[in-house]
Design an enzyme around this catalytic site. Structure first.
Site, short mmCIF file in Angstrom:
data_model
loop_
_atom_site.label_atom_id
_atom_site.label_comp_id
_atom_site.label_asym_id
_atom_site.label_seq_id
_atom_site.Cartn_x
_atom_site.Cartn_y
_atom_site.Cartn_z
N ASN A 1 -5.44 12.32 0.66
CA ASN A 1 -4.47 11.56 1.56
C ASN A 1 -5.23 11.07 2.67
O ASN A 1 -6.34 11.03 2.57
CB ASN A 1 -3.19 12.39 2.20
N LYS A 2 -4.50 10.01 3.36
CA LYS A 2 -5.20 9.06 4.39
C LYS A 2 -6.34 9.94 5.14
O LYS A 2 -6.10 10.94 5.53
CB LYS A 2 -4.18 8.41 5.31
N ARG B 1 -7.86 -0.15 -6.58
CA ARG B 1 -8.22 0.77 -5.63
C ARG B 1 -8.31 2.18 -6.36
O ARG B 1 -7.34 2.18 -7.50
CB ARG B 1 -6.95 0.86 -4.32
N GLN C 1 -1.70 2.41 10.08
CA GLN C 1 -0.34 2.37 9.28
C GLN C 1 0.70 3.33 10.03
O GLN C 1 1.69 2.89 10.02
CB GLN C 1 -0.62 3.06 7.92
N ASP D 1 -1.83 10.76 -1.90
CA ASP D 1 -2.41 9.72 -2.93
C ASP D 1 -2.87 10.37 -4.26
O ASP D 1 -2.88 9.65 -5.48
CB ASP D 1 -3.56 9.01 -2.40
N ARG E 1 0.86 -1.22 -0.07
CA ARG E 1 0.16 0.03 -0.01
C ARG E 1 0.95 1.26 -0.27
O ARG E 1 2.21 1.06 -0.02
CB ARG E 1 -0.87 -0.03 1.39
N GLY E 2 0.34 2.41 -0.27
CA GLY E 2 0.82 3.66 -0.25
C GLY E 2 1.01 4.10 -1.70
O GLY E 2 1.56 2.97 -2.55
N ALA E 3 0.68 5.06 -2.42
CA ALA E 3 0.48 5.51 -3.73
C ALA E 3 1.70 5.10 -4.62
O ALA E 3 1.51 4.13 -5.36
CB ALA E 3 0.38 6.77 -3.79
C1 LIG Z 1 3.77 7.99 0.07
S1 LIG Z 1 1.97 8.22 -0.61
C2 LIG Z 1 1.40 7.10 1.19
C3 LIG Z 1 0.18 7.47 1.12
O1 LIG Z 1 -0.72 6.28 1.01
C4 LIG Z 1 -1.21 5.92 2.03
O2 LIG Z 1 -2.71 5.26 2.04
P1 LIG Z 1 -2.85 3.70 1.96
O3 LIG Z 1 -1.96 3.17 3.19
O4 LIG Z 1 -4.40 3.38 2.23
O5 LIG Z 1 -2.31 3.09 0.90
C5 LIG Z 1 -1.71 7.26 2.81
O6 LIG Z 1 -2.67 7.90 2.27
C6 LIG Z 1 -0.14 7.84 2.68
O7 LIG Z 1 0.08 9.20 2.88
#
Ligand SMILES: CSC[C@H]1O[C@H](OP(=O)(O)O)[C@H](O)[C@@H]1O
Length: 347
Positions: free
Chosen positions: A245-246, A87, A194, A235, A44-46
């Protein structure tokens, strides 16, 4: 510990759902396994999602048998659709898949085997480039970090959210290595934690002083004057500088504004989507309600209680002090600067 590593015939992924209690890697031998890993947030993470999807496209191409390159191209359209449906919010997924498809477009007169080699090279370049972009973000961002700064961050925008080094955490890493003696407060980041599970773990591994807080403590820390700045990842960034973002990021931005605390977003050019005029057009992923009803599988709410579980929110540009990119720091008004950074491109 790398988020992922390409093994020539499979993608080795660190299963982030198991962290920090277990360091477990999973082998993805086909694109469906990569799609499942993205959908279930094992990765996960963009930027990490983008890189994983790029290798998913390579695995999809490798399973193609027989036919010519135009048949391979058609097969990859199906593979792309599966990956893109995992996603909806992180634009890096769409950017990476589009870039993979574009990379083969000038090789359509070659053999399928040659095109697969081109795709593999492109995916490896996306992976390599992301680490380089993050170090540039760190370089530009560190200049904004005062000596002995107490920094608040949300979710995980570290190595685990990227191909390596991180975006928001990359800025923290660079400031730390620049000798700025920074300390970090990490929001746990409900519901999937996270911040607690990943950011706290990453920063401890790097011996960067980190204190874990619940999301609801952030405002009180600001009121006590214990936060010098906030820095988060992204994101998807719309053309006007609105940032998805989250979930919980928007609340932090409002609190930071109320306390006159700088609020920074760190992201590579691949997270900017110039096709969207503002954040109202960003599709916000809604996830399984059980993620809110349970923690680690343990019921923490009545069975079947109605739940609202958006994985992201949108922070409007007016609440953002600056966006730290791999090409420098931009501040409002964002449109023209972001256009220069992306060459006007949409993902
Ligand atoms: C470096 S982008 C990371 C970004 O992605 C996370 O979301 P997820 O854990 O649901 O993929 C979160 O928004 C982070 O800031």
């Amino acid at each position: 510990m790398e988020t992922m590593s390409w093994q020539g015939d499979r993608l080795l992924l660190l299963d982030q759902q198991k962290l920090p209690s277990e360091i477990k890697q999973i082998n993805c031998f086909d694109y469906l396994a990569v799609a499942d890993a993205i959908r279930t947030m094992k990765v996960r993470g963009a930027p990490a999602i983008g890189a994983a999807a790029a290798f998913g496209m390579v695995l999809g191409a490798m399973e193609f048998s027989g036919g010519n390159v135009s048949a391979l191209k058609k097969h990859l359209e199906k593979v792309a659709e599966v990956l893109l449906n995992t996603r909806p919010t992180a634009v890096n997924l769409f950017w990476a898949v589009k870039r993979m498809q574009q990379s083969m477009s000038v090789h359509l007169d070659e053999t399928p085997a040659a095109v697969i080699k081109v795709l593999e090279k492109e995916a490896e370049e996306i992976f390599r480039e992301d680490v380089e972009l993050n170090k540039k973000i760190g370089y530009f961002g560190s200049k904004l970090i005062p000596q002995n700064a107490a920094i608040l961050t949300h979710c995980n925008a570290g190595s685990l959210a990227t191909a390596g080094y991180g975006t928001a955490i990359g800025v923290i890493r660079t400031a730390h290595s620049d000798g700025k003696q920074v300390t970090v407060f990490a929001d746990e980041t409900r519901p999937l934690l996270q911040g607690a599970r990943l950011t706290a773990w990453e920063l401890q591994e790097d011996r960067i002083p980190v204190t874990l807080i619940t999301d609801s403590m952030a405002g009180y820390l600001m009121q006590l004057g214990k936060i010098d700045l906030v820095i988060v990842g992204a994101d998807r960034i719309a053309a006007n500088g609105d940032v998805a973002n989250k979930i919980g990021t928007y609340s932090l931005a409002v609190l930071a504004k109320a306390h006159a605390i700088p609020f920074y977003v760190a992201a590579p050019y691949s997270t900017i989507d110039m096709a969207l005029t503002d954040g109202s057009q960003i599709v916000i992923e809604e996830r399984d309600h059980e993620e809110v009803r349970r923690i680690g599988g343990i019921m923490t709410a009545p069975v079947g209680i109605p739940v609202f579980n958006p994985a992201f929110d949108v922070t409007t540009a007016r609440l953002i002090s600056a966006i730290i990119t791999d090409k420098g720091v931009v501040s409002a008004p964002y449109q023209e600067e972001l256009k220069k950074i992306t060459g006007g491109g949409s993902q």
